[in-house]
Design an enzyme around this catalytic site. Structure first.
Site, PDB file in Angstrom:
ATOM      1  CG  ASP A   1       9.619  25.221  29.802  1.00  0.00           C
ATOM      2  OD1 ASP A   1      10.598  24.909  30.506  1.00  0.00           O
ATOM      3  OD2 ASP A   1       8.849  26.136  30.099  1.00  0.00           O
TER       4      ASP A   1
ATOM      5  CB  THR B   1      18.749  23.528  32.207  1.00  0.00           C
ATOM      6  OG1 THR B   1      18.101  24.606  32.907  1.00  0.00           O
ATOM      7  CG2 THR B   1      17.880  22.275  32.294  1.00  0.00           C
ATOM      8  CD  GLU B   2      22.116  26.157  27.278  1.00  0.00           C
ATOM      9  OE1 GLU B   2      22.921  27.065  27.007  1.00  0.00           O
ATOM     10  OE2 GLU B   2      21.786  25.285  26.452  1.00  0.00           O
TER      11      GLU B   2
ATOM     12  CB  CYS C   1      18.700  31.879  28.407  1.00  0.00           C
ATOM     13  SG  CYS C   1      19.035  30.481  27.318  1.00  0.00           S
TER      14      CYS C   1
END
Length: 297
Positions: A173, A106-107, A109
């Site tokens: 999530d 996933t990306e 953050c």
């Protein structure tokens, strides 16, 4: 099975612990976060030249809980289908038979989750808090108006993530998300207790439970206190929530506009505004048409 501390030298000395089947993504040993089900590591996308997050679930720990494994599969499939700038993007997913893991990229953050970020930055303007809130609502609007409708069911400050250099926040999530379709009704009791709407315990609820949870998130970032922290047991939280007793933290909200907005979001389900309606609320009028991605006022 490779040992966790083994360093794999891959392509010109790049230090990866493991790589995905295509050779595109390499995982480092740097742990970004760890939960009951998965661990999240820093990784690198060699094709795009960007850092990403490598989410890993060790299936051996849950061999006697097939429903959990099915839920993990569902989260991955759901994530891969969603395209919205306020929802964490999933780039790739696969099962590693040799290591008995499910992995998905996933990306990442840059600043972790909103709870950690708020603790680190204690002096934040109301305007900045409104910008974060508006972005979360944009993400919820996308989920709730999606075909089929999606209810997050576990929205809290630990699964809202922040890019601190831009002030952008994203919902992540989605492991407890429910795809409810036209009925908009879900039935399982699931979530994080301090953020769960009272009707959720009645096992018959709609996407409005996410609006309640959003209000609890806003309450936390305003007061820097987890809702119902005055309760010393889950039984007491359950009693307070189901009898309509509001968290003490609400009394600590000094700004009357913020307090009224939170109370609007925790009203009875039928009186609770939708994400689309809240985005049009005068609460956000000072933001105008400016970008909500930048926190600098």
């Amino acid at each position: 099975m490779p040992d966790e501390t083994t360093i794999t030298f891959y392509r010109d000395g790049e230090h990866f612990i493991e790589v995905d089947p295509t050779g595109r993504y390499g995982r480092y040993n740097d742990l970004l976060g760890s939960g009951a089900v998965k661990k999240v590591y820093m990784a690198f996308d060699q094709k795009e030249g960007i850092e990403v997050a490598w989410n890993q679930v060790r299936l051996g720990r849950f061999s006697e809980d097939p429903s959990l494994i099915n839920r993990i599969h569902s989260e991955v499939q759901l994530l891969r289908s969603l395209k919205n700038k306020y929802i964490i993007t999933c780039y790739s997913a696969w099962k590693d038979e040799e290591r008995n893991t499910i992995n998905f990229i996933t990306e990442v953050c840059t600043s972790g989750n909103l709870r950690e970020y708020r603790k680190k930055h204690r002096h934040v303007s109301i305007k900045a808090l409104k910008k974060w809130s508006k972005q979360v609502l944009e993400g919820l609007e996308y989920l709730h108006t999606h075909e089929p409708c999606i209810i997050h069911r576990d929205l809290n400050c630990s699964n809202i993530f922040v890019n601190g250099n831009t002030g952008q926040v994203k919902i992540g999530d989605l492991g407890f998300a429910a795809i409810v379709g036209k009925s908009h009704l879900a039935h399982s009791i699931i979530g994080t207790m301090e953020y769960m709407a009272p009707e959720l315990y009645e096992e018959d609820y709609t996407e409005m439970v996410d609006i309640y949870s959003f209000a609890m998130c806003l309450l936390e970032v305003v007061t820097m206190e987890i809702p119902y922290s005055e309760c010393d047991s889950v039984a007491k939280i359950y009693k307070y929530v189901t009898t309509g007793k509001k968290p003490q933290a609400l009394n600590k909200v000094a700004d009357p506009e913020v307090k009224a907005f939170i109370e609007k979001c925790i009203a009875q389900p039928r009186a609770r505004p939708s994400a689309s309606e809240l985005l049009k609320d005068t609460f956000f009028s000072e933001l105008g048409d400016e970008e909500t991605d930048v926190t600098r006022a």
